[in-house]
Design a protein around this motif. Structure first.
Motif, PDB file in Angstrom:
ATOM      1  N   LEU A 259       1.275  -1.415   0.064  1.00 13.24           N
ATOM      2  CA  LEU A 259       0.147  -0.158   0.244  1.00 13.24           C
ATOM      3  C   LEU A 259       0.572   1.443  -0.156  1.00 13.24           C
ATOM      4  O   LEU A 259       0.894   2.414  -0.677  1.00 13.24           O
ATOM      5  N   ALA A 260       2.342   0.914   0.388  1.00 13.19           N
ATOM      6  CA  ALA A 260       3.199   2.603   0.151  1.00 13.19           C
ATOM      7  C   ALA A 260       3.441   2.681  -0.915  1.00 13.19           C
ATOM      8  O   ALA A 260       3.699   4.136  -1.209  1.00 13.19           O
ATOM      9  N   LEU A 261       2.969   1.520  -1.735  1.00 14.81           N
ATOM     10  CA  LEU A 261       3.856   2.192  -2.778  1.00 14.81           C
ATOM     11  C   LEU A 261       2.081   2.756  -3.831  1.00 14.81           C
ATOM     12  O   LEU A 261       2.919   3.409  -4.736  1.00 14.81           O
ATOM     13  N   ALA A 262       1.183   3.271  -3.168  1.00 14.99           N
ATOM     14  CA  ALA A 262       0.380   4.161  -3.694  1.00 14.99           C
ATOM     15  C   ALA A 262       0.712   5.656  -4.492  1.00 14.99           C
ATOM     16  O   ALA A 262       0.210   6.274  -4.802  1.00 14.99           O
ATOM     17  N   ASP A 263       1.947   5.887  -3.154  1.00  9.40           N
ATOM     18  CA  ASP A 263       2.373   7.250  -3.272  1.00  9.40           C
ATOM     19  C   ASP A 263       3.458   7.281  -4.121  1.00  9.40           C
ATOM     20  O   ASP A 263       4.905   8.129  -3.466  1.00  9.40           O
ATOM     21  N   ASP A 264       4.010   6.368  -4.515  1.00  7.08           N
ATOM     22  CA  ASP A 264       5.372   6.246  -5.140  1.00  7.08           C
ATOM     23  C   ASP A 264       5.975   7.442  -6.324  1.00  7.08           C
ATOM     24  O   ASP A 264       4.497   7.472  -7.213  1.00  7.08           O
ATOM     25  N   PRO A 265       6.757   7.195  -6.372  1.00  3.69           N
ATOM     26  CA  PRO A 265       7.297   8.819  -7.615  1.00  3.69           C
ATOM     27  C   PRO A 265       6.617   8.263  -8.196  1.00  3.69           C
ATOM     28  O   PRO A 265       6.604   9.437  -9.982  1.00  3.69           O
ATOM     29  N   ASP A 266       6.492   6.775  -9.116  1.00  7.75           N
ATOM     30  CA  ASP A 266       6.560   6.381 -10.640  1.00  7.75           C
ATOM     31  C   ASP A 266       5.508   6.434 -10.480  1.00  7.75           C
ATOM     32  O   ASP A 266       4.835   5.473 -10.061  1.00  7.75           O
ATOM     33  N   GLU A 267       4.849   6.791 -12.062  1.00  9.27           N
ATOM     34  CA  GLU A 267       3.130   6.836 -11.702  1.00  9.27           C
ATOM     35  C   GLU A 267       3.157   5.311 -12.448  1.00  9.27           C
ATOM     36  O   GLU A 267       1.487   4.913 -11.699  1.00  9.27           O
ATOM     37  N   ASP A 268       3.638   4.561 -13.172  1.00 10.51           N
ATOM     38  CA  ASP A 268       3.243   3.288 -13.294  1.00 10.51           C
ATOM     39  C   ASP A 268       3.351   2.148 -12.094  1.00 10.51           C
ATOM     40  O   ASP A 268       2.516   1.550 -12.073  1.00 10.51           O
ATOM     41  N   VAL A 269       3.825   2.565 -11.336  1.00 12.20           N
ATOM     42  CA  VAL A 269       4.004   1.684 -10.002  1.00 12.20           C
ATOM     43  C   VAL A 269       2.394   2.349  -9.303  1.00 12.20           C
ATOM     44  O   VAL A 269       1.955   1.579  -8.494  1.00 12.20           O
ATOM     45  N   ARG A 270       1.881   3.699  -9.098  1.00 13.65           N
ATOM     46  CA  ARG A 270       0.900   3.929  -8.634  1.00 13.65           C
ATOM     47  C   ARG A 270      -0.145   3.639  -9.528  1.00 13.65           C
ATOM     48  O   ARG A 270      -1.015   2.442  -9.047  1.00 13.65           O
ATOM     49  N   VAL A 271      -0.047   2.989 -10.910  1.00 13.83           N
ATOM     50  CA  VAL A 271      -1.383   2.479 -11.845  1.00 13.83           C
ATOM     51  C   VAL A 271      -1.037   1.082 -11.574  1.00 13.83           C
ATOM     52  O   VAL A 271      -2.550   0.615 -10.839  1.00 13.83           O
ATOM     53  N   ALA A 272       0.159   0.455 -10.781  1.00 17.63           N
ATOM     54  CA  ALA A 272      -0.637  -0.643 -10.589  1.00 17.63           C
ATOM     55  C   ALA A 272      -1.012  -0.983  -9.072  1.00 17.63           C
ATOM     56  O   ALA A 272      -2.098  -2.390  -9.667  1.00 17.63           O
ATOM     57  N   VAL A 273      -1.159  -0.002  -8.332  1.00 19.03           N
ATOM     58  CA  VAL A 273      -1.802  -0.051  -6.893  1.00 19.03           C
ATOM     59  C   VAL A 273      -3.258   0.563  -7.407  1.00 19.03           C
ATOM     60  O   VAL A 273      -4.523  -0.339  -7.473  1.00 19.03           O
ATOM     61  N   MET A 274      -3.376   1.302  -7.936  1.00 13.94           N
ATOM     62  CA  MET A 274      -4.173   1.692  -8.489  1.00 13.94           C
ATOM     63  C   MET A 274      -5.986   0.448  -9.300  1.00 13.94           C
ATOM     64  O   MET A 274      -6.703   0.630  -8.409  1.00 13.94           O
ATOM     65  N   LEU A 275      -5.085  -0.133  -9.970  1.00 12.17           N
ATOM     66  CA  LEU A 275      -5.606  -1.763 -10.662  1.00 12.17           C
ATOM     67  C   LEU A 275      -5.926  -2.897 -10.054  1.00 12.17           C
ATOM     68  O   LEU A 275      -6.460  -4.071 -10.045  1.00 12.17           O
ATOM     69  N   ARG A 276      -5.672  -2.207  -8.296  1.00  3.50           N
ATOM     70  CA  ARG A 276      -5.562  -3.961  -7.643  1.00  3.50           C
ATOM     71  C   ARG A 276      -7.067  -4.766  -7.974  1.00  3.50           C
ATOM     72  O   ARG A 276      -7.593  -3.318  -7.330  1.00  3.50           O
ATOM     73  N   PRO A 277      -7.699  -5.358  -7.408  1.00  2.00           N
ATOM     74  CA  PRO A 277      -8.956  -6.260  -6.934  1.00  2.00           C
ATOM     75  C   PRO A 277      -9.266  -5.587  -5.744  1.00  2.00           C
ATOM     76  O   PRO A 277     -10.168  -5.152  -5.388  1.00  2.00           O
ATOM     77  N   ASP A 278      -8.137  -6.192  -5.107  1.00  8.87           N
ATOM     78  CA  ASP A 278      -8.942  -5.800  -3.180  1.00  8.87           C
ATOM     79  C   ASP A 278      -8.353  -4.211  -2.579  1.00  8.87           C
ATOM     80  O   ASP A 278      -8.628  -4.105  -1.412  1.00  8.87           O
ATOM     81  N   LEU A 279      -8.119  -3.336  -3.424  1.00 10.30           N
ATOM     82  CA  LEU A 279      -7.816  -1.911  -2.997  1.00 10.30           C
ATOM     83  C   LEU A 279      -8.745  -1.249  -2.675  1.00 10.30           C
ATOM     84  O   LEU A 279     -10.032  -1.523  -3.319  1.00 10.30           O
ATOM     85  N   PRO A 280      -9.504  -0.167  -1.536  1.00 14.55           N
ATOM     86  CA  PRO A 280     -10.775  -0.154  -1.272  1.00 14.55           C
ATOM     87  C   PRO A 280     -11.049   1.183  -2.488  1.00 14.55           C
ATOM     88  O   PRO A 280     -10.275   2.024  -2.871  1.00 14.55           O
ATOM     89  N   ASP A 281     -12.272   1.667  -3.337  1.00 14.01           N
ATOM     90  CA  ASP A 281     -12.454   2.178  -3.678  1.00 14.01           C
ATOM     91  C   ASP A 281     -11.856   3.674  -3.298  1.00 14.01           C
ATOM     92  O   ASP A 281     -11.808   4.355  -4.423  1.00 14.01           O
ATOM     93  N   ALA A 282     -11.768   4.085  -2.021  1.00 13.96           N
ATOM     94  CA  ALA A 282     -12.079   5.989  -1.676  1.00 13.96           C
ATOM     95  C   ALA A 282     -10.195   5.853  -2.268  1.00 13.96           C
ATOM     96  O   ALA A 282     -10.005   6.659  -2.427  1.00 13.96           O
ATOM     97  N   GLU A 283      -9.399   4.820  -1.873  1.00 13.63           N
ATOM     98  CA  GLU A 283      -7.897   4.628  -2.249  1.00 13.63           C
ATOM     99  C   GLU A 283      -8.198   4.411  -3.238  1.00 13.63           C
ATOM    100  O   GLU A 283      -7.253   5.202  -4.123  1.00 13.63           O
ATOM    101  N   ARG A 284      -8.832   3.990  -4.834  1.00 11.25           N
ATOM    102  CA  ARG A 284      -8.200   3.971  -5.658  1.00 11.25           C
ATOM    103  C   ARG A 284      -8.897   5.453  -6.183  1.00 11.25           C
ATOM    104  O   ARG A 284      -8.327   6.199  -7.296  1.00 11.25           O
ATOM    105  N   ARG A 285     -10.113   6.118  -5.747  1.00  9.30           N
ATOM    106  CA  ARG A 285     -10.412   7.816  -6.322  1.00  9.30           C
ATOM    107  C   ARG A 285      -8.898   8.776  -6.039  1.00  9.30           C
ATOM    108  O   ARG A 285      -8.493   9.069  -6.743  1.00  9.30           O
ATOM    109  N   ARG A 286      -8.561   8.811  -4.775  1.00  9.43           N
ATOM    110  CA  ARG A 286      -7.177   9.603  -4.339  1.00  9.43           C
ATOM    111  C   ARG A 286      -5.955   8.822  -5.401  1.00  9.43           C
ATOM    112  O   ARG A 286      -5.255   9.969  -5.736  1.00  9.43           O
ATOM    113  N   ILE A 287      -5.492   8.138  -5.513  1.00 10.92           N
ATOM    114  CA  ILE A 287      -4.861   7.560  -6.267  1.00 10.92           C
ATOM    115  C   ILE A 287      -5.029   7.799  -8.084  1.00 10.92           C
ATOM    116  O   ILE A 287      -4.359   8.434  -8.365  1.00 10.92           O
TER     117      ILE A 287
END
Length: 478
Positions: A259-287
């Motif tokens: 979850l710490a990678l949600a704020d990674d400086p690399d956008e592709d890394v953040r996208v990988a977290v964003m596309l996870r099936p187990d991510l809460p929608d609120a966190e998905r919106r933030r990313i």
């Protein structure tokens, strides 16, 4: 005498019995023979005759025909022309027709697997329909390129073969062999190997629960794993963003560990977290608020191969476009979900739905045809394409749209006949092969001054067999 162009069209006409075309097997025109060699219904005697033709280009066309090659593989597999054997080995591995499922006989596969030419074995190794004996033979091929191709095309090799490929001396082979079924004892080495670290991070299992007294942590924790030696924290903090992206998108790793990678400086890394099936929608919106949306952002876990129809249908109204795009790949959605996606604000969602679902609402197709590139040709031939919209395109001023409409089976016959008199030769050639064209108009185009048009008319499946017989009698060699 019938023009060669008409004979070429007859040879390729899918509506004619191949036995009717037997006289063309002795034609002098190479294009006529090439059209015969590519027919999906070419009988075995004709295939055997063409396999012995002196023209290697013709034999290559025959060898690349997945319907005809099995009839003549004994001759083609020993052809002196390497390109012929490559075409035979490749088969339909590059054929995008989903109905084609005609693997070569096992003996043919083994003969090609033992071919002295590396390109032949390489083409064979890329096939996904190989028998296990052929795959086992290629697994020990002296060419690293062949072993790499095999590792990529073999989804679930036996464990001894998998271990052999994962420990191959060539780094490209090892990288290609990494998949979700990684032996636990090899995982530490794969994660330490620069060639396989990224792919292993994408598939590695999370660490098992460990004893805190021994210096470990619970599964997915920050400490080193016991037993398999997976250091999730090390992967999360890797200097290579590709490794961080891989572990971020690994569904086997608990969300808490990445979850710490949600704020990674690399956008592709953040996208990988964003596309996870187990991510809460609120966190998905933030990313997503800090991500530049791209058309290739798709939630793979909602594709048809990963989710049930019910789960996919439930996401047709998802607030996240990458979820709706994944759902739009479906061909089995209920009508309600199709109706929702058909009005989606995202162009990619509507286009994917139209490309994959047989019952897409026809009213969305005209705009998609006008706004897309190569996909417009298939969309214009969609069964739901409105005939009125096709007529408007065919009679309009846009040359590209007119040519696309000229190929559509739903084109009104009267409009199709109008296009036969168009000044643009290409338009006439496209409509000449369209089965929507009335038979009298097809017959008239056989006399068109442009040979492409005459050939297309002879290729039209509505051409009466009696007419084809007369044309063959007039122009085919005895």
């Amino acid at each position: 005498m019938t023009r060669p162009a008409i004979l070429r069209g007859l040879a390729a006409n899918p509506g004619l019995d191949p036995l009717l075309l037997a006289p063309l097997l002795t034609a002098a025109d190479a294009a006529v023979l090439d059209a015969l060699a590519r027919r999906a219904d070419l009988p075995a005697p004709a295939a055997s005759a063409l396999a012995r033709h002196p023209d290697p280009q013709l034999r290559r066309a025959l060898a690349g025909n997945p319907s005809a090659a099995p009839h003549a593989w004994r001759v083609l597999s020993t052809d002196p022309d390497e390109a012929v054997r490559v075409a035979l080995a490749r088969g339909h591995s590059t054929d995008h027709r989903p109905a084609v499922d005609l693997p070569l006989p096992g003996d043919a596969q083994l003969a090609l697997a033992a071919d002295a030419a590396v390109p032949v074995r390489l083409a064979l190794a890329r096939r996904r329909d190989l028998s296990e004996p052929a795959r086992l033979w290629l697994a020990t091929d002296p060419s690293a390129g062949v072993r790499e191709a095999l590792a990529r095309s073999w989804p679930s090799p036996p464990e001894p073969v998998l271990r052999q490929l994962l420990t191959d001396p060539d780094p490209a082979v090892r990288r290609a062999a990494v998949s979700s079924a990684l032996p636990a004892d090899l995982l530490p080495g794969l994660l330490a190997d620069p060639a396989t670290r990224e792919d292993a991070a994408r598939h590695a299992l999370p660490p098992p629960a460990t004893d805190p007294a021994a210096g470990g942590t619970a599964a997915g924790g920050a400490g080193p794993a016991r037993g398999v030696g997976v250091d999730v924290a090390g992967l999360v903090g890797d200097a290579d963003p590709a490794v961080r992206e891989a572990v971020a998108g690994n569904p086997r790793v608990p969300l808490a560990a990445v979850l710490a990678l949600a704020d990674d400086p690399d956008e592709d890394v953040r996208v990988a977290v964003m596309l996870r099936p187990d991510l809460p929608d609120a966190e998905r919106r933030r990313i997503s608020s800090g991500v530049e949306p791209q058309t290739y952002h798709v939630a793979d876990w909602l594709r048809p191969s990963h989710a049930s129809p019910a789960v996919r249908a439930a996401h047709a109204r998802s607030p996240f476009v990458w979820c709706r795009r994944a759902v739009a790949f479906s061909s089995d959605l209920p009508a309600e979900a199709v109706a929702v996606l058909a009005t989606d604000e995202d162009h990619s969602v509507r286009l994917l739905l139209a490309e994959h679902h047989p019952d897409v609402p026809g009213h969305i197709l005209p705009d998609l045809v006008r706004s897309t590139g190569h996909a417009r040709w298939d969309l214009a031939r969609h069964p739901a394409m409105p005939a009125g919209a096709l007529a408007a395109m065919a009679l309009g001023e846009d040359t590209d749209l007119r040519r696309v409409a000229a190929t559509a089976p739903n084109l009104p016959p009267a409009v199709a006949e109008t296009l036969t008199r168009h000044a643009d030769d290409t338009t006439r050639a496209y409509v000449a092969a369209n089965p929507a064209l009335p038979v009298p108009a097809v017959l008239a185009l056989l006399d068109d001054p442009d040979p492409r048009v005459a050939e297309a008319a002879a290729r039209n499946p509505r051409l009466p067999p009696a007419t084809a017989g007369r044309l063959l009698a007039a122009g085919a060699p005895r």
